[in-house]
Design a protein around this motif. Structure first.
Motif, mmCIF file in Angstrom:
data_model
loop_
_atom_site.group_PDB
_atom_site.id
_atom_site.type_symbol
_atom_site.label_atom_id
_atom_site.label_comp_id
_atom_site.label_asym_id
_atom_site.label_seq_id
_atom_site.Cartn_x
_atom_site.Cartn_y
_atom_site.Cartn_z
ATOM 1 N N ALA A 158 0.863 -1.188 0.000
ATOM 2 C CA ALA A 158 0.000 0.000 0.000
ATOM 3 C C ALA A 158 0.892 1.228 0.000
ATOM 4 C CB ALA A 158 -0.904 -0.001 1.232
ATOM 5 N N PRO A 159 0.393 2.329 -0.552
ATOM 6 C CA PRO A 159 1.189 3.556 -0.545
ATOM 7 C C PRO A 159 1.400 4.053 0.885
ATOM 8 C CG PRO A 159 -1.038 4.008 -1.322
ATOM 9 C CD PRO A 159 -0.926 2.517 -1.171
ATOM 10 N N GLY A 160 2.372 4.921 1.025
ATOM 11 C CA GLY A 160 2.806 5.277 2.366
ATOM 12 C C GLY A 160 2.007 6.346 3.076
ATOM 13 N N ASN A 161 0.724 6.344 2.904
ATOM 14 C CA ASN A 161 -0.045 7.284 3.721
ATOM 15 C C ASN A 161 -0.825 6.481 4.747
ATOM 16 O OD1 ASN A 161 -1.623 6.149 1.795
ATOM 17 N ND2 ASN A 161 -2.438 8.065 0.965
ATOM 18 N N LEU A 162 -0.558 6.762 5.956
ATOM 19 C CA LEU A 162 -0.977 5.881 7.034
ATOM 20 C C LEU A 162 -2.027 6.584 7.882
ATOM 21 C CD1 LEU A 162 -0.286 3.307 8.625
ATOM 22 C CD2 LEU A 162 1.455 4.635 9.785
ATOM 23 N N ASN A 206 -0.909 8.444 10.889
ATOM 24 C CA ASN A 206 -0.499 9.820 10.659
ATOM 25 C C ASN A 206 -1.694 10.735 10.483
ATOM 26 O OD1 ASN A 206 2.308 10.313 10.633
ATOM 27 N ND2 ASN A 206 2.472 8.862 8.948
ATOM 28 N N ARG A 207 -2.611 10.283 9.667
ATOM 29 C CA ARG A 207 -3.781 11.123 9.432
ATOM 30 C C ARG A 207 -4.501 11.375 10.741
ATOM 31 N NH1 ARG A 207 -4.985 7.509 5.468
ATOM 32 N NH2 ARG A 207 -6.863 6.883 6.554
ATOM 33 N N LYS A 208 -4.624 10.332 11.529
ATOM 34 C CA LYS A 208 -5.421 10.473 12.746
ATOM 35 C C LYS A 208 -4.811 11.454 13.713
ATOM 36 C CE LYS A 208 -8.308 6.566 12.581
ATOM 37 N NZ LYS A 208 -8.286 5.140 12.539
HETATM 38 C C1 NAG Z 1 -3.195 7.134 -0.135
HETATM 39 O O1 NAG Z 1 -2.410 7.567 -1.222
HETATM 40 C C2 NAG Z 1 -2.922 7.136 -2.462
HETATM 41 C C3 NAG Z 1 -1.916 7.487 -3.520
HETATM 42 O O2 NAG Z 1 -1.308 8.716 -3.234
HETATM 43 C C4 NAG Z 1 -4.274 7.812 -2.676
HETATM 44 O O3 NAG Z 1 -4.822 7.409 -3.925
HETATM 45 C C5 NAG Z 1 -5.200 7.376 -1.577
HETATM 46 O O4 NAG Z 1 -6.427 8.040 -1.680
HETATM 47 C C6 NAG Z 1 -4.596 7.683 -0.230
HETATM 48 N N1 NAG Z 1 -5.429 7.079 0.779
HETATM 49 C C7 NAG Z 1 -5.892 7.775 1.788
HETATM 50 C C8 NAG Z 1 -6.781 7.024 2.694
HETATM 51 O O5 NAG Z 1 -5.601 8.942 1.981
#
Ligand code: NAG
Ligand code: NAG
Ligand code: NAG
Ligand code: NAG
Ligand code: NAG
Ligand code: NAG
Ligand code: NAG
Length: 560
Positions: free
Chosen positions: A366-370, A373-375
């Motif tokens: 999965a891409p590195g947005n966790l 972090n968001r929370k």
């Molecule tokens: C995570 O990053 C991907 C690619 O950048 C993006 O399409 C996706 O919406 C992001 N997911 C969240 C939950 O932000």
């Protein structure tokens, strides 16, 4: 900190910071209460106002500061005011009062107006308000590109590999230079000329000014302070012992340590309980099993779940060695998950949402947005003692206040700070000792100290007895800190302990016993017995079907 939360959107609006401080040299004698700024507060039963106070109480010629205040009216027969501080330093006071009004009125029995204020150095309405030292997030990221500020510290097994020690210490000169540069940047910034007027001693005097205006100069001052608000509270009761009314401080950051030692090299002493809290997390996960915790497989015990977490950390650690742009480092996992130890009410979502995502990211699926972090930027997630969120230009309000309070510069180097971190992983927290908690590590390189600091004594004879609250296991403000302050104050303080986990007794986990104890004190002056122990509410589920008592009964012994 309280709890409470960091309200990101507040910090992007800088408008009020540039308003010049009024040049008149007098303090206000009354507060004009009116409606609150609807962009900050949506509860229309709250009122807001301002109070001008001297920037420097020893030198009125310096001009005034302006304190933004917020009030929740008493719901019953009014007996006065309880002043409230949610901690941080730098916590968004207005948002906290907006969200926690009911809780605050409950623990004060509805008998008092609750009045809080953004202390000098905090918020967008108080002048001086939040301190920003970068023009934007891009400048900040470029400034720290490739450093532990953004990537965390990589180590495994308490720095058992000497190469990890060497790799960290090799960064010391560069990191020291960066934090020295930041201090100078902040000095040159729009809050620069105010930095020496920030700090806890001035905030205590502001609090007394507020009380004098609202209730009169001879009336005992009531106060509720949590997390860093306990530093304000401990200073208040010792700076103005004759003014002490009903005071509760909860989640004690050892004021003696702050006043006499460098937090940058001593911070690890705050981490002595947090591995036990991590054990509570994995114990709860094991007890609920796979249906209630995504990290659990059928038949897993706590140590099986720990093994998975450690394997994950090791995978991330190995990946960072071969790819310097690996999206999720073991250091970031440690730093971010440390703050999750504050809030057991969020453990279920942590283990069922953030944890599976972390696994996927680390496995490269999965891409590195966790969401972890968001929370942390979610305004409804309760934080507390400081967390820096990569969002807008980072606020330096917390270090500006903490460092203004700090002891004089001692010639401490970043290598000393790093050696303290290494020691902390071995002596205090294997899991979180190597997190990078920048706010606590930069005071040795901060160029300013407050024009007034209160450095003790903390054992004055008080006009009224106070309550000191703590959790048995608090990730950052330890029971030992609460016990130390209570013992310094002798018969003037009683300790109340919540037998649970998380940051502060009042919000770490829900406890009607704590709320009733606090409200009986504020309403009737009832003091609990010293060392009273409250339990967490029996119906509070940490994980599905798992309660705090179950977790306490099954905590594994030994090191993690
Ligand atoms: C995570 O990053 C991907 C690619 O950048 C993006 O399409 C996706 O919406 C992001 N997911 C969240 C939950 O932000
Ligand atoms: C007020 O703000 C809170 C927290 O931001 C939010 O949950 C709530 O829905 C808002 N209420 C109203 C009436 O807008
Ligand atoms: C709070 O109480 C004061 C004094 O009784 C009253 O004047 C004011 O209208 C009340 N504020 C609100 C928002 O109810
Ligand atoms: C960070 O440094 C790397 C390598 O030196 C460089 O390629 C990248 O552009 C830099 N990123 C930023 C945001 O400065
Ligand atoms: C390193 O990680 C980055 C970010 O996930 C990725 O884009 C890149 O392909 C990786 N490089 C290698 C050699 O695996
Ligand atoms: C944390 O827990 C609170 C209370 O249970 C809940 O309202 C909030 O949505 C949770 N936040 C996150 C980020 O899970
Ligand atoms: C305060 O005392 C009164 C009279 O004894 C009692 O009814 C009330 O419940 C007490 N309030 C609290 C919050 O304990």
């Amino acid at each position: 900190m309280m709890k409470i939360h960091q309200i990101g959107f507040i910090f992007c609006i800088l408008a009020s910071r540039v308003v010049a401080v009024t040049s008149s040299h007098h303090s206000d004698t009354q507060v004009q209460w009116g409606t609150c700024d609807p962009s900050l507060v949506n509860d229309t039963s709250l009122s807001c106002g301002f109070l001008n106070v001297p920037l420097d109480y020893q030198d009125p010629s310096v001009g005034n500061a302006r304190l933004a205040m917020i009030k929740a009216n008493a719901t019953g027969e009014r007996r006065g005011t309880v002043l409230f501080n949610p901690g941080g330093p730098g916590e968004a006071t207005f948002a906290v009062v907006n969200q926690y009004k009911e809780l605050l009125l409950e623990v004060t029995g509805g008998a008092y107006d609750i009045v809080s204020w953004d202390p000098r150095g905090v918020g967008k309405l108080t002048i001086p308000g939040d301190t920003f030292c970068f023009d934007g997030i891009e400048e900040y990221i470029e400034f720290f590109n490739g450093t532990i500020e953004l990537k965390g510290i990589e180590e495994i097994g308490d720095f058992s590999d000497p190469a990890d020690v060497d790799a960290l210490l090799a960064q010391a000169p560069e990191m020291q230079k960066k934090y020295e540069d930041i201090g100078n940047k902040c000095l040159r910034g729009s809050n620069g000329k105010f930095l020496r007027y920030m700090g806890t001693a001035a905030t205590v005097r502001d609090m007394v000014s507020i009380a004098n205006v609202l209730e009169g100069p001879d009336v005992p001052i009531n106060y509720l302070g949590i997390s860093f608000g306990t530093v304000i509270g401990a200073s208040f009761v010792n700076m103005f012992p004759e003014r002490v009314g009903k005071v509760i401080i909860d989640g004690v950051l050892d004021p003696v340590l702050l006043a006499t030692k460098e937090i940058s090299t001593h911070f690890w002493h705050q981490l002595v309980s947090v591995d036990t809290i991590y054990k509570a997390l994995i114990t709860g996960c094991a007890l609920t099993g796979p249906t209630g915790c995504a990290a659990a497989s059928e038949g897993d015990g706590a140590l099986d779940i720990d093994a998975k977490v450690q394997a994950l950390l090791r995978t991330a650690y190995e990946a960072a060695k071969v790819n310097t742009s690996a999206p999720l480092t073991s250091g970031l996992i440690r730093t971010q998950s440390f703050f999750q130890m504050y809030t057991p009410p969020n453990w279920s979502s942590l283990m069922n949402e953030a944890y599976p995502e972390a696994v996927q990211i680390i496995k490269g699926e999965a891409p590195g947005n966790l969401s972890l972090n968001r929370k942390s930027s979610d305004p409804t997630s309760r934080s507390s003692l400081m967390r820096r969120v990569l969002r807008d230009s980072p606020s330096y309000s917390a270090p500006a206040i903490l460092c203004a309070d700090s002891v004089d510069l001692q010639g401490t180097t970043m290598a000393d700070v790093f050696n303290g971190i290494i020691e902390g992983t071995r002596k205090a927290s294997h899991m979180f000792g190597a997190g990078w908690y920048a706010e606590f590590y930069q005071c040795s390189f901060w160029p300013v100290r407050s024009v007034e600091r209160y450095q003790g004594p903390f054992n004055k004879k008080l006009a009224n007895k106070i309550i000191v609250g703590s959790n048995t296991y608090d990730p950052i403000t330890t029971l030992a800190g609460a016990q130390k302050l209570t013992s310094l104050l002798g018969e003037d303080a009683v300790l109340v302990r919540l037998n649970g986990f998380g940051h502060t007794a009042i919000v770490g986990e829900p406890s009607a016993c704590i709320r009733q104890t606090y409200s009986a004190y504020f309403t009737n002056g009832t003091l609990p017995a010293h060392n009273t122990v409250c339990e967490v509410d029996a119906d509070f589920e940490v994980f599905a079907g798992v309660y705090t008592g179950d977790i306490l009964a099954h905590l594994p012994g030994g090191d993690i």
